[in-house]
Design a protein around this motif. Sequence first.
Motif, PDB file in Angstrom:
ATOM      1  N   ASN A 278      77.370  62.043  38.439  1.00 20.92           N
ATOM      2  CA  ASN A 278      75.980  61.911  38.039  1.00 20.92           C
ATOM      3  C   ASN A 278      75.899  61.170  36.716  1.00 20.92           C
ATOM      4  N   PHE A 279      75.044  60.156  36.639  1.00 21.70           N
ATOM      5  CA  PHE A 279      74.862  59.459  35.369  1.00 21.70           C
ATOM      6  C   PHE A 279      74.397  60.439  34.304  1.00 21.70           C
ATOM      7  N   GLY A 330      66.806  58.470  51.644  1.00 19.62           N
ATOM      8  CA  GLY A 330      67.651  58.977  50.570  1.00 19.62           C
ATOM      9  C   GLY A 330      67.084  60.232  49.940  1.00 19.62           C
ATOM     10  N   SER A 331      65.792  60.202  49.647  1.00 16.61           N
ATOM     11  CA  SER A 331      65.138  61.374  49.072  1.00 16.61           C
ATOM     12  C   SER A 331      65.210  62.558  50.037  1.00 16.61           C
ATOM     13  N   PHE A 332      65.008  62.290  51.322  1.00 16.41           N
ATOM     14  CA  PHE A 332      65.043  63.364  52.323  1.00 16.41           C
ATOM     15  C   PHE A 332      66.415  64.042  52.339  1.00 16.41           C
ATOM     16  N   LEU A 333      67.467  63.251  52.314  1.00 25.27           N
ATOM     17  CA  LEU A 333      68.812  63.820  52.350  1.00 25.27           C
ATOM     18  C   LEU A 333      69.064  64.700  51.132  1.00 25.27           C
ATOM     19  N   GLN A 365      71.418  57.379  43.096  1.00 26.88           N
ATOM     20  CA  GLN A 365      71.185  58.290  41.968  1.00 26.88           C
ATOM     21  C   GLN A 365      69.707  58.280  41.566  1.00 26.88           C
ATOM     22  N   TRP A 366      69.033  57.161  41.799  1.00 23.22           N
ATOM     23  CA  TRP A 366      67.601  57.100  41.496  1.00 23.22           C
ATOM     24  C   TRP A 366      66.838  58.087  42.378  1.00 23.22           C
ATOM     25  N   VAL A 367      67.085  58.057  43.708  1.00 22.99           N
ATOM     26  CA  VAL A 367      66.334  58.957  44.591  1.00 22.99           C
ATOM     27  C   VAL A 367      66.747  60.409  44.407  1.00 22.99           C
ATOM     28  N   CYS A 372      70.333  56.945  35.852  1.00 21.51           N
ATOM     29  CA  CYS A 372      69.606  56.386  34.717  1.00 21.51           C
ATOM     30  C   CYS A 372      68.225  55.968  35.203  1.00 21.51           C
ATOM     31  N   ASP A 373      67.232  56.193  34.385  1.00 25.52           N
ATOM     32  CA  ASP A 373      65.857  55.793  34.722  1.00 25.52           C
ATOM     33  C   ASP A 373      65.483  56.228  36.144  1.00 25.52           C
TER      34      ASP A 373
END
Length: 433
Positions: A278-279, A330-333, A365-367, A372-373
Amino acid sequence: MKDKYVLFWHRRDLRITDNVGLHNALTSGYKVIPLFIFDSDILDKLPEDDARVTFIHQELEKINHTLKKQDASIAVKHGKPVEVIKELINSFSVVAVYTNRDYEPYASQRDEEIATLLKDHDVEFKTFKDQVIFEQDDIVKDDGDPYVVYTPYSKKWLATLKEEDYKSVDCEFHSENYANESFDFPSLEDIGFKESNIKVLPYTITDQRIDNYEDTRNFPAIEGTSRLSPHLRFGTISVRQCVQNGLESENNTFLKELVWREFFMQILWHFPKSVTNNFRSKYDGIQWRNNEEEFKAWCEGKTGYPLVDAGMRELNKSGYMHNRVRMLTGSFLCKHLLIDWTWGEAYFAKKLLDFDLAQNVGNWQWVAGTGCDASPYFRIFNPTTQIKKFDKDHIYIKKWVPDYQEFSYPKPIVEHKFARERCLEKYKSGINS
């Protein structure tokens, strides 16, 4: 006296136009032997019908066909790069190896090994910036630290940009400087592969497509995206040309997507641990459920949520997935099923024609909310309302999930409201203060 040569090593730049490293090789004063290596360290992990290998092979055939008109050819080899290059510098009087820089952790390690080999043989190793407009420390904060938030990075990127940064470089004018060498061109079978049924589609960067990009890019049933990503990934088009096209439009949404690409590339270069970690380490305490049956259902497009399933089936069948749908799947997973983002990242890495490590890791990592961000962890897409927003007439869903209204179609794998509350609880309890 033996002729002296330079090798130009093609990697993520499968073109012989507008290529910085190749331009420098062709103007070096020596005859140029072009080279591509099917890296066995990478290929050994891939299925024999991998579509990306087929695409690379086809693009190399095009290059070779063009070079043959000039009594030249490309040396296409299969093996470990250090062994291939060692063999070539022993076979030819090579004074230098030219190539364009690659920023992934494996590539950096490989190039260090190559640099050591060449130094031991008194051969120069010259690398160039080609696959990005700005690299490494080109765009950093005033104190020299890397940006970890997109918006200030993009503002500085755009403010720094000058015409010379995206001006194309001429390779054709110097094409007589290729070596008149004839190399056997291997078949896919020669390197242990067979042709894939999945094809990389041509890109579209017309003025109309770019001007309308903001309005059309979120609707998977519309041909509103450029299909550029695999071509940028393998360098069949130069990023400079793409930036030129983006700058010609009054709408800068397309250009900003190119900046996102470079943002994630510099993040990976500065923070290589983010490939697997994880960032933001404060999320290391999240207790993922990692249910293997649910992961299998997600992979196969059998979650009972039609837009999620359409995306996964499109990916499995074509090697593509629409950008908006990538965010949802991605968000769902990660949030509905509470499965570690690294599982999804690895599955996409196997399937996506445009797989690029920096983009894949950055977006996953975004979803997941761990990068980062990133999208905040409490932003959880509702897979049903997403249909109303982006595929209200079910055109995309009907194409990829024709069975979605049949009795055979699976019931939802998890109820949305329950999954949302469970996700919020798990994330809150897993955050390290």
